[in-house]
Design an enzyme around this catalytic site. Sequence first.
Site, short mmCIF file in Angstrom:
data_model
loop_
_atom_site.label_atom_id
_atom_site.label_comp_id
_atom_site.label_asym_id
_atom_site.label_seq_id
_atom_site.Cartn_x
_atom_site.Cartn_y
_atom_site.Cartn_z
CG ASN A 203 134.30 -37.54 51.73
OD1 ASN A 203 135.22 -36.71 51.62
ND2 ASN A 203 133.19 -37.25 52.39
CD GLU A 206 135.55 -36.83 54.96
OE1 GLU A 206 134.52 -36.56 55.60
OE2 GLU A 206 135.94 -38.01 54.76
CG ASP A 272 127.75 -43.65 58.92
OD1 ASP A 272 128.92 -43.41 59.28
OD2 ASP A 272 126.81 -42.87 59.10
#
Length: 482
Positions: A203, A206, A272
């Site tokens: 993301n 990150e 996810d």
Amino acid sequence: MEALTRIIKNFNKKKILIVGDVMVDKYLFGEVDRISPEAPVQVVKVNKETMLPGGAANLANNVVAMGGQAELVGTLGQDEPGKQLISILEKNKIGFSGIVFDHHKPTITKTRVLSHNQQLIRLDYENTQELEEEREKAIVKSFEMLATDVDIVVFSDYDKGTLTSSLIKNLISIAKDINKTIIADTKCRHHELYKGIDLITPNHREASKMTNIAGSTDQDIIGMGQKLCSEMQCSVLITRANEGMSLFDTTGKVMHYPTEAKEVFDVSGAGDTVVAAIALSVASGASYEEASIIANQAAAIEVSKLGTATVSQKELVRRFEHEHAKIKDANDLISILESQKAQGEKVVFTSGCFDILHLGHISYLKSAAKLGNVFVVGLNTDDSIKRIKGDSRPIISEEQRAEIISLLDFVDYVTFFDEDTPEAILELLKPDVFVKGGDYNEEDLPEASVVKSYGGEISLVPFIEGYSSSKIIDKILKSYSK
């Protein structure tokens, strides 16, 4: 759009192997009507409790919900949450023969307390100590047995201790030896271990940590993506919450996908959902660009639900079949627009290549859409663009450009024209307003005489300075020529 629908319908033929941190997501729902006399905190009267697969198990749950098959490899504690999760996996038809039980560590459990659909607090039960050698060997054995019979391998690395450095290297080596496509959704600490796989999906936060690049503009994201592509030697998909997602491949191509979420209710588990959709799409023959379009829609559906939710194959198909209705042949649009004009609606039309959609395009299109009630975007075909800009363009095919633009909620219809300029399609559709960029003068527009001949209006909308597909392409070429 039909091509994407076919890809989604092919999900049920694909099997995904997911290895990583298996968790339980527990939800406590209740009412708050007083403050505790013991401390200045809310008292929650719990009236409902729900347990769902979390972490790597949530990714597997999404794969199955979307119609695919999932095999799960990881660890669980020998405790009640672990037993309950196994029951859920069995009920949801998720393969769990690769689960290794660890009596030294509890099942990772995230407990969320909610009232009136607002999360009040989250309690995490976990031991992130790395696996012992015995259990690491057991995971390798399970992985080897399962990997030969799957289409894609996905690492779901939450940095909770399951995926040790040695285990990651070992499993990647095994997967590469049998020519499996490898995708990794990884936290920052381990990301360099995934160098040379096929795709990583950090993301925004990150990606910023991985590259030491701050900021959230398109240029900041481009810097992060290009640096990660170069260092990791793989494609990169950066998810950007309400800004959508950005895809970078090893050829230097950059694609931005604006968010499709109409309303964000809960972002839990959205990452996810994205990875599950990407894995199934690629396994079904999609390019990373097509897979990203599908994943972007899946994320929009997921965040509109409460808690760690899944997205079904039917929901995705319905979403794309609805959007496909926007892409029309110009001749089919004639009667549609005539009917809408008869109801007093004002039809706005603009045209262009819209190759590598960027912030300047989005701002321009939003402004144009506000000039009427029905907004139509005419796209130059690939052949038309080649004549105008040369054989190296377009970067993005006409079908994919149409699909991306049709996903914008303020666009009502998308159509194509094969000429270099849109006089013929304007004569055909006769929109009330024809919009061009503010870098034009009305006197210089070859289309002006056609619009005026049927009594239409011409509106010039300024572009945001500094944005263009050509500049983005030039910057990419320069960065890779150093």
